[in-house]
Motif scaffolding. Structure first.
Motif, PDB file in Angstrom:
ATOM      1  N   LEU A 130     -20.514  23.759 -17.961  1.00 50.51           N
ATOM      2  CA  LEU A 130     -21.143  22.533 -17.455  1.00 50.51           C
ATOM      3  C   LEU A 130     -22.460  22.809 -16.732  1.00 50.51           C
ATOM      4  O   LEU A 130     -23.302  21.910 -16.607  1.00 50.51           O
ATOM      5  CB  LEU A 130     -20.194  21.810 -16.495  1.00 50.51           C
ATOM      6  CG  LEU A 130     -18.928  21.173 -17.075  1.00 50.51           C
ATOM      7  CD1 LEU A 130     -18.117  20.542 -15.955  1.00 50.51           C
ATOM      8  CD2 LEU A 130     -19.274  20.132 -18.124  1.00 50.51           C
ATOM      9  N   VAL A 134     -22.411  15.114 -13.178  1.00 47.87           N
ATOM     10  CA  VAL A 134     -22.064  16.539 -13.229  1.00 47.87           C
ATOM     11  C   VAL A 134     -21.727  17.067 -11.842  1.00 47.87           C
ATOM     12  O   VAL A 134     -20.783  17.847 -11.667  1.00 47.87           O
ATOM     13  CB  VAL A 134     -23.228  17.355 -13.839  1.00 47.87           C
ATOM     14  CG1 VAL A 134     -22.873  18.836 -13.898  1.00 47.87           C
ATOM     15  CG2 VAL A 134     -23.571  16.844 -15.222  1.00 47.87           C
ATOM     16  N   ASN A 177     -24.513  18.572 -25.186  1.00 48.29           N
ATOM     17  CA  ASN A 177     -23.595  19.603 -24.709  1.00 48.29           C
ATOM     18  C   ASN A 177     -22.204  19.421 -25.301  1.00 48.29           C
ATOM     19  O   ASN A 177     -21.482  20.400 -25.533  1.00 48.29           O
ATOM     20  CB  ASN A 177     -23.527  19.569 -23.183  1.00 48.29           C
ATOM     21  CG  ASN A 177     -23.281  20.943 -22.599  1.00 48.29           C
ATOM     22  OD1 ASN A 177     -22.981  21.892 -23.312  1.00 48.29           O
ATOM     23  ND2 ASN A 177     -23.411  21.062 -21.299  1.00 48.29           N
ATOM     24  N   THR A 214     -25.589  15.122 -22.066  1.00 53.29           N
ATOM     25  CA  THR A 214     -24.140  15.306 -22.151  1.00 53.29           C
ATOM     26  C   THR A 214     -23.677  15.254 -23.600  1.00 53.29           C
ATOM     27  O   THR A 214     -22.797  16.017 -24.015  1.00 53.29           O
ATOM     28  CB  THR A 214     -23.418  14.221 -21.322  1.00 53.29           C
ATOM     29  OG1 THR A 214     -23.861  14.290 -19.967  1.00 53.29           O
ATOM     30  CG2 THR A 214     -21.908  14.422 -21.356  1.00 53.29           C
ATOM     31  N   ASN A 258     -13.696  21.486 -22.158  1.00 49.91           N
ATOM     32  CA  ASN A 258     -15.035  21.063 -21.770  1.00 49.91           C
ATOM     33  C   ASN A 258     -15.409  19.716 -22.372  1.00 49.91           C
ATOM     34  O   ASN A 258     -16.213  18.976 -21.804  1.00 49.91           O
ATOM     35  CB  ASN A 258     -16.053  22.124 -22.206  1.00 49.91           C
ATOM     36  CG  ASN A 258     -17.351  22.026 -21.435  1.00 49.91           C
ATOM     37  OD1 ASN A 258     -17.341  21.786 -20.232  1.00 49.91           O
ATOM     38  ND2 ASN A 258     -18.461  22.211 -22.114  1.00 49.91           N
ATOM     39  N   THR A 296     -16.206  25.300 -16.074  1.00 47.30           N
ATOM     40  CA  THR A 296     -17.252  25.045 -15.087  1.00 47.30           C
ATOM     41  C   THR A 296     -18.550  25.737 -15.491  1.00 47.30           C
ATOM     42  O   THR A 296     -19.638  25.152 -15.387  1.00 47.30           O
ATOM     43  CB  THR A 296     -16.808  25.538 -13.701  1.00 47.30           C
ATOM     44  OG1 THR A 296     -15.552  24.940 -13.353  1.00 47.30           O
ATOM     45  CG2 THR A 296     -17.834  25.181 -12.639  1.00 47.30           C
ATOM     46  N   SER A 327     -20.001  22.375 -27.242  1.00 49.06           N
ATOM     47  CA  SER A 327     -18.635  22.784 -26.925  1.00 49.06           C
ATOM     48  C   SER A 327     -17.725  22.669 -28.139  1.00 49.06           C
ATOM     49  O   SER A 327     -16.875  23.534 -28.378  1.00 49.06           O
ATOM     50  CB  SER A 327     -18.081  21.927 -25.777  1.00 49.06           C
ATOM     51  OG  SER A 327     -18.821  22.132 -24.604  1.00 49.06           O
ATOM     52  N   CYS A 386     -18.231  13.721 -16.906  1.00 48.51           N
ATOM     53  CA  CYS A 386     -19.615  13.808 -16.420  1.00 48.51           C
ATOM     54  C   CYS A 386     -20.381  12.520 -16.710  1.00 48.51           C
ATOM     55  O   CYS A 386     -21.212  12.085 -15.902  1.00 48.51           O
ATOM     56  CB  CYS A 386     -20.332  14.998 -17.060  1.00 48.51           C
ATOM     57  SG  CYS A 386     -19.777  16.602 -16.467  1.00 48.51           S
ATOM     58  N   PHE A 413     -14.209  17.395 -19.846  1.00 51.21           N
ATOM     59  CA  PHE A 413     -15.057  17.441 -18.660  1.00 51.21           C
ATOM     60  C   PHE A 413     -16.367  16.691 -18.880  1.00 51.21           C
ATOM     61  O   PHE A 413     -16.886  16.024 -17.978  1.00 51.21           O
ATOM     62  CB  PHE A 413     -15.373  18.905 -18.294  1.00 51.21           C
ATOM     63  CG  PHE A 413     -14.203  19.668 -17.754  1.00 51.21           C
ATOM     64  CD1 PHE A 413     -13.134  19.021 -17.167  1.00 51.21           C
ATOM     65  CD2 PHE A 413     -14.157  21.051 -17.838  1.00 51.21           C
ATOM     66  CE1 PHE A 413     -12.044  19.721 -16.672  1.00 51.21           C
ATOM     67  CE2 PHE A 413     -13.086  21.766 -17.347  1.00 51.21           C
ATOM     68  CZ  PHE A 413     -12.028  21.099 -16.767  1.00 51.21           C
ATOM     69  N   LEU A 414     -16.927  16.797 -20.092  1.00 48.96           N
ATOM     70  CA  LEU A 414     -18.192  16.114 -20.383  1.00 48.96           C
ATOM     71  C   LEU A 414     -18.030  14.603 -20.379  1.00 48.96           C
ATOM     72  O   LEU A 414     -18.951  13.872 -19.985  1.00 48.96           O
ATOM     73  CB  LEU A 414     -18.732  16.586 -21.734  1.00 48.96           C
ATOM     74  CG  LEU A 414     -19.285  18.013 -21.743  1.00 48.96           C
ATOM     75  CD1 LEU A 414     -19.541  18.484 -23.164  1.00 48.96           C
ATOM     76  CD2 LEU A 414     -20.567  18.101 -20.924  1.00 48.96           C
TER      77      LEU A 414
END
Length: 509
Positions: free
Chosen positions: A372, A326, A161, A158, A314, A369, A165, A321, A317-318
């Motif tokens: 992810l 996720v 990622n 994560t 994002n 989405t 992003s 997560c 969102f991470l």
């Protein structure tokens, strides 16, 4: 000063350097997506037949090169035993970094081939698209594979990622900068701008891959030093059984038995379709649902938000997560997509402010989405490693197989969208006059006015029913996906234990 800067670069976290590679791709790819069609149609005057031949060949090559390059890259990792020395994780990572250091600069050079006329437009269009996509695929496959190879824990992946992003959002700024130099009549300034972007990308790929290679070459050197010491001491290791190389057909049979992979690609096919449907029809929705109700600046703002917001969103969102996992976040986004679409359907097309929010949020959440789902693919890499007892995770190959199954969604999106629009309204975008600017202050012609009520209603139903249908299909398939919770923790612990035990074998001897 130079030594201090070099010291700062060496002290950067691995996640930051890994994420920066996304920047050097996105600054070029966003400009490519925005201008390559307009350049060949308006500047080079490509004919319609050559354009569609180039797009058709590109579609086929774009679908096949992911699994092809993935197979060429990772086929050596598929067997469970290998005669001779084991390939360690640092060596796998170095292999991918060397591929990135070669293909990254070549990707930047292939980007430049679009903006100078050097052959017949049809031939140049075909060659440029295939070359560009080949190097882009090699970069994407190896970069995504590193996500699975650099880390196993969900927290570390994560984090990797997150920086991807962040740097993707920064890379999107190249689109806004390009507006200042884009001029079909005088192409010189735009060409200079593209050369500057390409040089930045080449320098970035070279520096980032060099920094990462320095870190892992040390581990590989230690391994070879230990092996040399054992050889000098005449310590013989028990010979490993001869391996049986796995063929492509056998690998496909293994994938066909990988239940979670099958459910994931079904869900992701719908997701890719929805992402590209939003991209293809975003201007159409703005024109026919909002053009006479919002100002030019508001329309431009919505377009800008659609580029930047998915990357920034994002990041949030991470963080979710890391807290909920996720699987739960993706499922929540599907429910959110369904709920917003139903609310918009009940509200109707006359609620302008709600319509603006829905059009923007629909694209932002859908793109978020998509970004992810790379984390889910890395989990599938772990499960494939454990289920088939691989000696190394075939990360690039699995990413390539996912792309093979899901990329047809890119083609289905405009085909199904235009077919539904034509069936419901009788409006064929290929037979009628080209659409006007996304947001225009010019009065509409009388001939166009007759189409507006039916076309407006058709666009609205397309806008809300496609997300509803996609959300229902995705919730159905995602409910069958079992690689989460306790099952995911078991798979990760098994991969970590297998990896650690193999890395300790040399020390035990």
């Amino acid at each position: 000063m130079g030594l201090r800067l070099l010291g700062c670069l060496f002290n950067l976290p691995t996640a930051v350097i890994y994420g920066s590679l996304t920047l050097f791709v996105s600054i070029l790819h966003n400009v490519f997506l925005l201008y390559y069609v307009d350049t060949f149609v308006s500047v080079y005057k490509i004919d319609k037949l050559s354009f569609w031949i180039g797009e058709t060949v590109f579609l086929i090559w774009n679908s096949l090169n992911d699994p092809l390059f993935g197979w060429l890259s990772d086929r050596v990792f598929l067997s469970t035993q290998q005669s001779g020395a084991e390939i360690s994780s640092p060596e796998v990572i170095l292999k991918r970094l060397k591929a990135l250091s070669r293909n990254g600069p070549l990707f930047a050079i292939s980007f430049l081939a679009f903006w100078v006329s050097w052959a017949h437009p049809g031939l140049q269009f075909l060659l440029c698209l295939c070359l560009y996509d080949s190097f882009l695929t090699m970069v994407d496959l190896n970069h995504n594979a590193l996500l699975a190879d650099l880390a196993v824990s969900a927290k570390d992946r994560t984090s990797l990622n997150f920086y991807c992003s962040l740097f993707s959002a920064i890379g999107s700024l190249s689109v806004f900068m390009s507006y200042a130099v884009w001029n079909k009549e005088d192409f010189f300034s735009f060409r200079i701008f593209c050369v500057v972007l390409a040089l930045c990308s080449v320098a970035g790929f070279t520096l980032a891959t060099w920094l990462l290679r320095q870190r892992f070459e040390t581990e590989v050197k230690v391994k070879w030093d230990q092996a040399s010491t054992l050889k000098e001491l005449y310590i013989e290791q028990p010979s490993a059984p001869l391996e049986k190389r796995i063929t492509l057909g056998e690998y496909l049979k293994q994938l066909s038995r990988h239940r979670n992979f099958l459910w994931f690609v079904c869900m992701n096919l719908v997701q890719v379709f929805h992402c590209h449907f939003n991209s293809n029809f975003f201007p159409l929705f703005l024109e026919h649902l909002l053009s006479d109700r919002i100002s030019l600046s508001t329309g431009s703002f919505l377009l800008g938000i659609s580029y930047i917001a998915p990357h920034l969103n994002n990041l949030y969102f991470l963080s979710l997560c890391q807290r909920w996992g996720v699987y739960a976040v993706v499922r929540g986004l599907f429910f959110l997509k369904l709920a917003l679409s139903i609310i918009m359907l009940l509200a109707g097309p006359d609620q302008v402010h709600l319509l603006c929010i829905f059009i923007a949020s629909n694209r932002v959440f859908t793109e978020g989405t998509c970004k992810l789902l790379n984390l889910v693919v890395t989990d599938l890499v772990d499960e494939d490693f454990v289920l088939n007892r691989r000696k190394q995770a075939a990360s690039a190959l699995l990413f390539g197989m996912v792309a093979l199954v899901t990329k047809p969604g890119q083609t289905f999106a405009p085909l199904i969208g235009t077919w539904l629009l034509c069936t419901y309204t009788g409006y064929d975008i290929f037979q009628r006059a080209p659409l006007s600017n996304v947001v225009s202050a010019q009065p509409k012609l009388a001939s166009n006015t007759a189409w507006e009520p039916t076309l407006r209603q058709g666009c609205f139903y397309l806008l809300v029913f496609i997300p509803i249908t996609c959300a229902l299909l995705q919730l159905l398939t995602w409910s069958q996906f079992s690689l989460h919770g306790r099952r995911l923790q078991t798979v990760k612990s098994q991969r970590q234990s297998l990896t650690q035990s193999r890395s300790q074998e040399i020390k035990m001897i």
